[in-house]
Scaffold this active site. Structure first.
Site, PDB file in Angstrom:
ATOM      1  N   TYR A 134       0.841  -1.204   0.000  1.00  0.00           N
ATOM      2  CA  TYR A 134       0.000   0.000   0.000  1.00  0.00           C
ATOM      3  C   TYR A 134       0.874   1.251   0.000  1.00  0.00           C
ATOM      4  CZ  TYR A 134      -3.194   3.623   1.578  1.00  0.00           C
ATOM      5  OH  TYR A 134      -3.905   4.794   1.674  1.00  0.00           O
TER       6      TYR A 134
ATOM      7  N   GLU B 169     -12.104   5.667   4.098  1.00  0.00           N
ATOM      8  CA  GLU B 169     -11.568   6.531   5.161  1.00  0.00           C
ATOM      9  C   GLU B 169     -12.631   6.739   6.241  1.00  0.00           C
ATOM     10  OE1 GLU B 169      -8.594   7.446   5.779  1.00  0.00           O
ATOM     11  OE2 GLU B 169      -7.557   7.211   3.869  1.00  0.00           O
TER      12      GLU B 169
ATOM     13  N   TRP C 105      -5.600   2.026   9.879  1.00  0.00           N
ATOM     14  CA  TRP C 105      -5.797   1.878   8.439  1.00  0.00           C
ATOM     15  C   TRP C 105      -5.540   0.440   7.993  1.00  0.00           C
ATOM     16  CZ3 TRP C 105      -8.555   3.655   4.825  1.00  0.00           C
ATOM     17  CH2 TRP C 105      -8.239   3.456   3.475  1.00  0.00           C
TER      18      TRP C 105
END
Length: 194
Positions: free
Chosen positions: A23, A45, A53
């Protein structure tokens, strides 16, 4: 002869987890202007709020499957039965407010389109339509929010969007490359000679 892989310096927040490394290396901070991809990032988000995350990243593939590829036209028409089905699915973050927020946001995204307001141009306007490259030496220097993120948050809230506080907006700006917060020791730092 064996190939020796040179360890790359990355931003301090990156763990040894392969999904996080990919990522960071392939997505985070790279400019995204595609409406569909921005919508997905924005929704994810919102689901991340209050969590790490990596939790979202590990569930992202399943999110894409059960949220119909983050197609706003489909999500905007989710029924109560679909919401209940999602809330029973352990492959996503099961939070009623966040699921309902995604549906509301899909409807508002479509309303913007009907008003000829391009979502990508709208969100990118908060950085002057060009990535803002920051020059931080450490993750400790990176702010949780900025005036631009606060302005984006206010504008989205005014339109009725959910899960769009300034901190979420700043994370969204980082993820979509509106701001580049790779730190100076990172091999992806824009001015790196590494």
């Amino acid at each position: 002869m064996a190939v020796v892989e040179v360890k790359k310096n990355r931003c301090e927040w990156v763990t040894e987890d392969d999904i996080y490394i990919r990522y960071h290396d392939e997505e985070w901070g790279r400019p995204v202007k595609d409406n569909q991809k921005l919508f997905e990032l924005f929704i994810l988000e919102g689901f991340q709020a209050g969590l790490s995350w990596i939790t979202v990243l590990k569930k992202r593939h399943h999110f894409r499957k059960v949220f119909d590829g983050f197609n706003p036209e489909v999500i905007a028409n989710y029924s109560n039965d679909k919401v209940e089905e999602l809330l029973k699915d352990p492959g996503i973050i099961r939070n009623r407010l966040k699921v309902n927020g995604a549906i509301i946001n899909a409807k508002l995204f479509l309303e913007m389109e009907q008003e000829s307001v391009n979502f990508s141009q709208f969100v990118w306007s908060f950085v002057g339509h060009s990535p803002k490259v920051n020059q931080f030496n450490s993750v400790k220097e990176i702010p949780a929010l900025t005036p631009e993120a606060t302005a984006m948050s206010k504008a989205l809230k005014k339109r009725g969007f959910k899960f769009c506080g300034p901190t979420i907006c700043y994370a969204f700006m980082q993820a979509s490359g509106m701001v580049n917060d790779h730190t100076s020791q990172c091999f992806l730092y824009p001015y790196s000679k590494k």
